[in-house]
Motif scaffolding. Structure first.
Motif, PDB file in Angstrom:
ATOM      1  N   ALA A 205      -1.926   1.963   1.323  1.00  0.00           N
ATOM      2  CA  ALA A 205      -1.421   2.964   2.252  1.00  0.00           C
ATOM      3  C   ALA A 205      -1.919   4.338   1.859  1.00  0.00           C
TER       4      ALA A 205
ATOM      5  N   PHE B 118       3.617  -3.579   4.474  1.00  0.00           N
ATOM      6  CA  PHE B 118       3.598  -4.001   3.075  1.00  0.00           C
ATOM      7  C   PHE B 118       4.850  -4.787   2.730  1.00  0.00           C
TER       8      PHE B 118
ATOM      9  N   GLN C 127       6.111   2.032   4.148  1.00  0.00           N
ATOM     10  CA  GLN C 127       5.129   0.960   4.349  1.00  0.00           C
ATOM     11  C   GLN C 127       5.806  -0.247   4.983  1.00  0.00           C
TER      12      GLN C 127
ATOM     13  N   ARG D 266       6.089   4.269  -0.366  1.00  0.00           N
ATOM     14  CA  ARG D 266       6.462   2.842  -0.361  1.00  0.00           C
ATOM     15  C   ARG D 266       7.547   2.558   0.676  1.00  0.00           C
TER      16      ARG D 266
ATOM     17  N   GLU E  36      -1.534   2.195   7.064  1.00  0.00           N
ATOM     18  CA  GLU E  36      -1.733   1.085   6.142  1.00  0.00           C
ATOM     19  C   GLU E  36      -3.009   0.340   6.501  1.00  0.00           C
TER      20      GLU E  36
ATOM     21  N   ILE F  65       1.533   8.313   8.047  1.00  0.00           N
ATOM     22  CA  ILE F  65       1.200   7.250   7.096  1.00  0.00           C
ATOM     23  C   ILE F  65       0.440   6.164   7.840  1.00  0.00           C
TER      24      ILE F  65
ATOM     25  N   SER G  71      -1.970   4.792  -2.340  1.00  0.00           N
ATOM     26  CA  SER G  71      -1.633   3.700  -3.249  1.00  0.00           C
ATOM     27  C   SER G  71      -2.888   3.323  -4.021  1.00  0.00           C
TER      28      SER G  71
END
Length: 285
Positions: free
Chosen positions: A172, A164, A161, A158, A187, A185, A218
């Motif tokens: 993600a 986000f 992100q 988180r 998204e 990572i 996620s």
């Protein structure tokens, strides 16, 4: 090209007070993936990392396994939007010389939504027989991870992100080491697209199989996400929400470690518990 967010006017109501304001939304556009000039799939995605998305999709389909098998990926010149400009919503993948091109038929020509992935293809046998790197199902496998390390991954996901935080509307996927170090990572409006982007980037960088990595996603763990992890050689998949029954079946069949409802120090282990450094025998209550 690459529009990740867009602005829209909204009416905001808070405690009876009404106001207007601009809001930031995640962009969603179709991407057509062609293989050797022939249409293969259309997915709804967040623009960006389109070449990685296409490459990762083909890894999960058993078409690609290394960067050497990929000649190139290009945006099609015929993908035009209003005013004749390129919409950058069609990519064509060319395989290297000697790499067999699979038969593209109506059965394989699929439309994937941002929520479900390859809804029409749910075959345990197909994944098991086409996986290039069967996962080690031995209890002596060197891949081990502490539950305490797993519990830190959702917050790390988180925190990384960026989009986000502005939109609240993106899934993600992230790759971690077994020590919890963030490797990559991505998204996307679709969780399966985020995984494809992760896997595609790894293929482009010559890093497959990802046999010492943990994939954190996620949302829920669907059959498609387990499939993509297995096809990339990833031994551990963790999700913040529930897996489906077919996802668990596939994890058991292939030896994948599947963790769901990973929230704080709480988690459910549905398969592959031999990779977790558990301090005590599991209760059967």
């Amino acid at each position: 090209m690459g529009r990740v967010t867009e602005r829209r006017r909204v009416i905001r109501i808070r405690d009876g007070a009404v106001s207007t304001r601009p809001d930031t939304l995640v962009a969603e556009e179709p991407l057509e993936i062609r293989l050797g000039g022939k249409p293969l799939a259309i997915t709804m995605r967040t623009p960006g990392d389109d070449f990685a998305l296409a490459a990762g999709f083909l890894v999960s389909e058993g078409v690609l396994a290394s960067a050497a098998e990929l000649a190139n990926i290009v945006y099609c010149a015929g993908a035009t939007g209003e005013g004749g400009s390129n919409s950058y919503n069609v990519v064509d993948v060319r395989l290297a010389d000697g790499v067999p091109v699979p038969d593209i038929s109506l059965e394989r020509n699929v439309y994937t939504t941002s929520s479900c992935g390859l809804c029409g293809k749910a075959s345990l046998d197909a994944v098991r027989t086409t996986a290039r790197w069967p996962l080690d199902t031995s209890p002596d496998t060197p891949v081990r991870i502490e539950p305490a390390t797993l519990s830190t991954l959702p917050d790390r996901l988180r925190a990384a992100q960026r989009v986000f935080e502005r939109t609240g509307g993106l899934h993600a996927a992230a790759l971690f080491t077994t020590d919890g170090e963030l490797l990559d990572i991505r998204e996307d409006v679709g969780r399966h697209n985020a995984v494809d982007k992760i896997v595609g980037r790894a293929l482009q960088q010559g890093q497959l199989p990802l046999s010492s990595c943990v994939l954190m996603v996620s949302g829920r763990a669907s059959f498609e996400l387990v499939q993509k992890a297995v096809m990339a050689g990833i031994p551990v998949l963790a999700a913040v929400s529930a897996p489906s029954s077919l996802a668990v079946d596939l994890a058991v069949e292939t030896g994948l470690t599947l963790v769901g409802f990973l929230r704080g120090t709480s988690m459910n282990v549905y398969a592959g518990e031999h990779r977790l450094a558990l301090s005590a025998a599991a209760s059967t209550d």
